[in-house]
Design an enzyme around this catalytic site. Structure first.
Site, PDB file in Angstrom:
ATOM      1  N   ASP A  63      -2.954  -5.429   4.510  1.00 53.73           N
ATOM      2  CA  ASP A  63      -1.369  -5.273   4.089  1.00 53.73           C
ATOM      3  C   ASP A  63      -0.417  -6.433   4.844  1.00 53.73           C
ATOM      4  O   ASP A  63      -0.985  -6.803   5.560  1.00 53.73           O
ATOM      5  CB  ASP A  63      -0.773  -3.739   4.450  1.00 53.73           C
ATOM      6  N   ASP A  66       3.545  -6.873   5.273  1.00 55.74           N
ATOM      7  CA  ASP A  66       4.729  -6.681   6.294  1.00 55.74           C
ATOM      8  C   ASP A  66       4.258  -5.424   7.140  1.00 55.74           C
ATOM      9  O   ASP A  66       3.831  -4.348   6.909  1.00 55.74           O
ATOM     10  CB  ASP A  66       5.706  -6.017   5.488  1.00 55.74           C
ATOM     11  N   TYR A 116      13.361  -5.630   2.388  1.00 60.60           N
ATOM     12  CA  TYR A 116      12.195  -6.592   1.899  1.00 60.60           C
ATOM     13  C   TYR A 116      12.247  -7.891   2.438  1.00 60.60           C
ATOM     14  O   TYR A 116      13.525  -8.510   3.000  1.00 60.60           O
ATOM     15  CB  TYR A 116      12.612  -6.850   0.359  1.00 60.60           C
ATOM     16  N   THR A 166      -0.273  -6.804  -0.982  1.00 57.50           N
ATOM     17  CA  THR A 166       1.067  -6.357  -0.754  1.00 57.50           C
ATOM     18  C   THR A 166       2.004  -5.703  -1.883  1.00 57.50           C
ATOM     19  O   THR A 166       2.078  -6.325  -3.076  1.00 57.50           O
ATOM     20  CB  THR A 166       1.998  -7.597  -0.016  1.00 57.50           C
ATOM     21  N   ARG A 178       0.020  -1.122  -7.332  1.00 63.32           N
ATOM     22  CA  ARG A 178       1.097  -0.785  -6.612  1.00 63.32           C
ATOM     23  C   ARG A 178       0.201   0.176  -5.681  1.00 63.32           C
ATOM     24  O   ARG A 178       0.032   1.292  -6.078  1.00 63.32           O
ATOM     25  CB  ARG A 178       2.486  -0.134  -7.133  1.00 63.32           C
ATOM     26  N   LYS A 179       0.009  -0.029  -4.268  1.00 64.22           N
ATOM     27  CA  LYS A 179      -0.593   0.841  -3.557  1.00 64.22           C
ATOM     28  C   LYS A 179       0.355   2.158  -3.286  1.00 64.22           C
ATOM     29  O   LYS A 179       1.503   2.120  -3.565  1.00 64.22           O
ATOM     30  CB  LYS A 179      -0.693   0.361  -1.842  1.00 64.22           C
TER      31      LYS A 179
HETATM   32 MG   LIG Z   1       3.419  -2.684   5.337  1.00 62.38          MG
END
Ligand SMILES: [Mg+2]
Length: 180
Positions: free
Chosen positions: A11, A13, A23, A54, A102-103
């Site tokens: 991942d 961020d 963001y 991500t 999208r996770k």
């Molecule tokens: Mg993250």
């Protein structure tokens, strides 16, 4: 070609760069966390492909474009000596359209598994959200939670990427146990 390779899915961020509460799309606000280049180099040396996965729903929301995301990824690559093998980002958001990328869904990981002929049982996911763990588990990849972002109880959980790397390397080469 048999799937015998291994990778660490990362991942972004909160794992590789600072989580700033909104963001991150401006390279000037994209700050690579301390120790990350060294951690990535350790994984690379141990034979892992490095694949960033991500969620970037800010694209669906019209806040920034894929070019902004790529500019941040260029900064990340420059900081870590181009060690990252692939970047996948999920531009969608449920408010706009359905997405399997999208996770907590796992399409980004599935693409990486296919592209690099990976054996899921030898791979790892490292993320700071429970949805990262879910995405890993959907494709049979062991997943490590890092940081303080997530309130969910989950194990294994460690402080940061550097600690996650120690866990990964220990699991591959367990210390000898004493027998009697
Ligand atoms: Mg993250």
């Amino acid at each position: 070609m048999p799937a015998t390779n291994k990778a660490v899915f990362l991942d972004r961020d909160g794992v590789l760069n600072q989580e700033i509460g909104h963001y991150v799309w401006d390279p000037n606000q994209f700050v690579v966390l301390e120790g990350v280049p060294q951690s990535l180099a350790q994984l690379k040396q141990a034979g892992y492909y490095l694949i960033v996965v991500t969620n970037q729903a800010g694209i669906a929301k019209g806040l920034y474009t894929p070019l902004d995301v790529q500019a941040c990824h260029a900064k990340l690559q420059a900081a870590c000596g181009n060690l990252i093998d692939a970047f996948y980002f999920a531009p969608g958001h449920p408010s706009v359209s359905e997405s399997l990328s999208r996770k907590p869904d796992s399409l980004m990981l599935e693409k990486g598994l296919a592209r690099f002929h990976l054996d899921p049982a030898q791979c790892w996911m490292v993320g700071d959200r429970y949805r990262d763990m879910q995405a890993g588990h959907k494709v049979g990849v062991r997943s490590i939670l890092v940081g303080e972002e997530e309130t969910t109880e989950y194990q294994p959980r460690v402080a940061d990427l550097s600690a996650a790397v120690q866990l990964i390397l220990q699991a591959a080469h367990p210390a000898p146990t004493t027998t009697n």
